[in-house]
Each structure stands twice: as structure tokens, then as C-alpha cells.
Design a protein around this motif. Structure first.
Motif, PDB file in Angstrom:
ATOM      1  N   MET A  43       1.029  -1.179   0.083  1.00  0.00           N
ATOM      2  CA  MET A  43       0.047   0.079   0.078  1.00  0.00           C
ATOM      3  C   MET A  43       1.077   1.177  -0.100  1.00  0.00           C
ATOM      4  SD  MET A  43      -2.933  -1.102   2.677  1.00  0.00           S
ATOM      5  CE  MET A  43      -3.500   0.493   2.803  1.00  0.00           C
ATOM      6  N   ILE A  44       2.065   1.183   0.670  1.00  0.00           N
ATOM      7  CA  ILE A  44       2.716   2.458   0.793  1.00  0.00           C
ATOM      8  C   ILE A  44       3.571   2.571  -0.651  1.00  0.00           C
ATOM      9  CG2 ILE A  44       5.013   3.379   1.736  1.00  0.00           C
ATOM     10  CD1 ILE A  44       4.132   1.657   4.438  1.00  0.00           C
ATOM     11  N   ALA A  45       3.937   1.446  -1.048  1.00  0.00           N
ATOM     12  CA  ALA A  45       4.545   1.624  -2.615  1.00  0.00           C
ATOM     13  C   ALA A  45       3.893   1.927  -3.443  1.00  0.00           C
ATOM     14  CB  ALA A  45       5.185   0.042  -2.965  1.00  0.00           C
TER      15      ALA A  45
ATOM     16  N   ARG B 230      13.453  -9.737  -5.748  1.00  0.00           N
ATOM     17  CA  ARG B 230      13.026 -10.733  -4.632  1.00  0.00           C
ATOM     18  C   ARG B 230      12.081  -9.881  -3.724  1.00  0.00           C
ATOM     19  NH1 ARG B 230      18.236 -13.408  -2.220  1.00  0.00           N
ATOM     20  NH2 ARG B 230      16.415 -14.541  -1.088  1.00  0.00           N
ATOM     21  N   ARG B 231      10.625  -9.936  -4.029  1.00  0.00           N
ATOM     22  CA  ARG B 231       9.890  -9.036  -3.325  1.00  0.00           C
ATOM     23  C   ARG B 231       9.395  -9.458  -2.015  1.00  0.00           C
ATOM     24  NH1 ARG B 231       4.918  -7.338  -7.526  1.00  0.00           N
ATOM     25  NH2 ARG B 231       6.234  -6.560  -9.126  1.00  0.00           N
TER      26      ARG B 231
ATOM     27  N   ALA C  16      11.173   0.068  -2.057  1.00  0.00           N
ATOM     28  CA  ALA C  16       9.966  -0.377  -2.243  1.00  0.00           C
ATOM     29  C   ALA C  16       9.118   0.219  -3.279  1.00  0.00           C
ATOM     30  CB  ALA C  16       9.094  -0.661  -1.117  1.00  0.00           C
ATOM     31  N   SER C  17       9.215   1.669  -3.361  1.00  0.00           N
ATOM     32  CA  SER C  17       8.360   2.420  -4.345  1.00  0.00           C
ATOM     33  C   SER C  17       8.968   2.238  -5.678  1.00  0.00           C
ATOM     34  CB  SER C  17       8.384   4.037  -3.902  1.00  0.00           C
ATOM     35  OG  SER C  17       9.693   4.522  -4.366  1.00  0.00           O
ATOM     36  N   PHE C  18      10.308   1.968  -5.823  1.00  0.00           N
ATOM     37  CA  PHE C  18      10.849   1.701  -7.343  1.00  0.00           C
ATOM     38  C   PHE C  18      10.514   0.256  -7.700  1.00  0.00           C
ATOM     39  CE2 PHE C  18      13.903   5.252  -6.149  1.00  0.00           C
ATOM     40  CZ  PHE C  18      13.606   5.990  -7.199  1.00  0.00           C
TER      41      PHE C  18
ATOM     42  N   ASP D  59      10.655  -8.146   3.786  1.00  0.00           N
ATOM     43  CA  ASP D  59      11.090  -8.740   5.066  1.00  0.00           C
ATOM     44  C   ASP D  59      12.121  -7.805   5.605  1.00  0.00           C
ATOM     45  OD1 ASP D  59       9.506 -11.008   5.018  1.00  0.00           O
ATOM     46  OD2 ASP D  59      11.038 -12.602   4.212  1.00  0.00           O
ATOM     47  N   GLY D  60      12.993  -7.090   4.776  1.00  0.00           N
ATOM     48  CA  GLY D  60      14.046  -6.119   5.219  1.00  0.00           C
ATOM     49  C   GLY D  60      13.205  -5.060   5.688  1.00  0.00           C
TER      50      GLY D  60
END
Length: 231
Positions: A101-103, A149-150, A133-135, A155-156
């Protein structure tokens, strides 16, 4: 993703607790003190200063002597303050779904009024993860030529959030609808960071109030979409 920095706007009163008990926890005063303030009964200057800081004002905002202002000016100030508040639903930051959702938003606003410089490294790390994450997961992902690797990415991000929690910081997240001229679907991810010591009620909070002016892109960012107001 556009990062909205607190220093760019000059609005210290962007987030506000929404209930009496939350305000009492946030200000580190008793519930009866909040009730006395609401009834305009005498309370200590120290309590007034704590409540002022909890609401985003400087110490002395409710206790320092001041000259009376005309009624019209007072009404204008009240409209300016309260008329710009927007309620945003929030939850503790702990799921992959929240990351997606943020991305999908156009900007990210991290609010950390009482989280000091000792946490700068952890906050900067979280910001970098969210930018990544947005990229990688946003509506227009950037293909860097390597498979993404989504799960590892998510997880990161959650590990960075957990690191803040281990250091006594509550991390809440919400999504605010903040349409601007030229972009009716402009959305901003709200990340709220508060110390558990001074705000023990934060994990149970389900909504915060955000100053809508903090959610606008400043002049110079995508100029054809930018609000020209002096933020």
C-alpha cells in the motif's frame, strides 16, 4: 516516491491525538488534568506545557502571557488550524500488505516529533527501504535488469521497523488521500514514530489527525502538479 520532510513545511502541529485518554498518555499528565483544562480550571504551568508539546506546540503556548487579539483574527486562526486537519486511519506497521500500500502512494511523510537524533540512522534506513519499495513495487516499477525478490524486500522493511520497535519506538502507518490540482488520486503514506516511554498508548491508536498542508508537494516538485502556496 516523494519524501515529505518535516523541515520543509514549518508545521509542528501536524499530528494530533484524538481522545482525552490518548492526550493524557501523550502528554504524560493525568486524565483529570486534561478534564480540568477542558473545563478551564486552573492547572500547573508544567502540565500546560506538556499538553502543548503533545499537541505539537512550543512550551509556553498555553501558559505564556500574551496580548489579546481581535475576535476576527482569533476566528481566522482557529479556522486555519482546525480547518486543515484530516483524519487518517493508522495501524501498527507489521505486514507485507501495508508495504504494498505504501509503495502504491505518490509520497511518504515520516513524522517523528519526539524521536531524537540518536535514531537518525534507523530512520534513514527505513526511508531508504521504503524508497526502494516504491521503485520495485510501485505502480510504475523500475526494471534494473535483475529479478526483484519481493518477499526479501518486504522482510527487510519489516526488519527495519522491528529494529525501531526494539529501541522503544512505536511505528504506525496509514494512507491519506490528498488530491492536488492535476492529480486527483494523489496519496501519501503516513509513518508515525513515537517513543513508547512518552506515548505508551500509541500502539492502540487507530486514527491520527494530519495537517493537510504537510501532504502537498512543495514548489518545484513536478511544477505542473505543485501547490503554489507558501508551505
Amino acid at each position: 516516491m516523494l519524501t515529505l520532510a518535516m523541515s520543509a513545511f514549518g508545521h509542528a502541529d501536524c499530528l494530533h491525538p484524538r481522545k482525552q485518554d490518548t492526550l493524557a498518555d501523550f502528554a504524560r499528565v493525568s486524565m483529570s488534568t486534561v478534564e480540568r483544562v477542558e473545563r478551564a480550571e486552573p492547572v500547573s504551568i508544567e502540565s500546560l506545557d506538556r499538553i502543548a508539546q503533545a499537541l505539537g506546540y512550543e512550551p509556553g503556548a498555553f501558559s505564556a502571557p500574551r496580548l489579546p487579539i481581535p475576535k476576527e483574527e482569533a476566528a481566522t486562526q482557529m479556522v486555519d488550524q482546525l480547518g486543515n486537519l484530516q483524519q487518517v486511519e493508522v495501524r501498527p506497521f507489521e505486514t507485507h500488505r501495508q508495504i504494498r500500500m505504501i509503495a502504491a502512494t505518490q509520497a511518504c511523510y515520516i513524522h517523528r516529533p519526539e524521536v531524537g537524533a540518536a535514531y537518525d540512522e534507523q530512520v534513514a534506513g527505513l526511508r531508504e527501504w521504503l524508497d526502494l519499495a516504491s521503485f520495485a513495487l510501485g505502480p510504475a516499477p523500475v526494471d534494473g535488469g535483475r529479478p526483484i525478490r519481493r518477499r526479501a524486500l518486504c522482510d527487510g522493511i519489516l526488519a527495519a521497523v522491528a529494529d525501531l520497535r526494539r529501541r522503544g519506538v512505536t511505528v504506525l502507518v496509514g494512507i491519506a488521500d490528498a488530491p492536488i490540482p492535476g492529480s486527483a488520486d494523489w496519496k501519501v503514506a503516513i509513518i508515525s514514530l513515537t517513543p513508547k516511554l512518552s506515548d505508551p498508548g500509541a500502539p492502540k491508536r487507530r486514527a491520527i489527525f494530519v495537517d493537510k498542508r504537510c501532504l502537498r508537494p512543495g514548489p518545484g516538485y513536478l511544477e505542473h502538479l505543485s501547490d503554489e502556496a507558501d508551505l
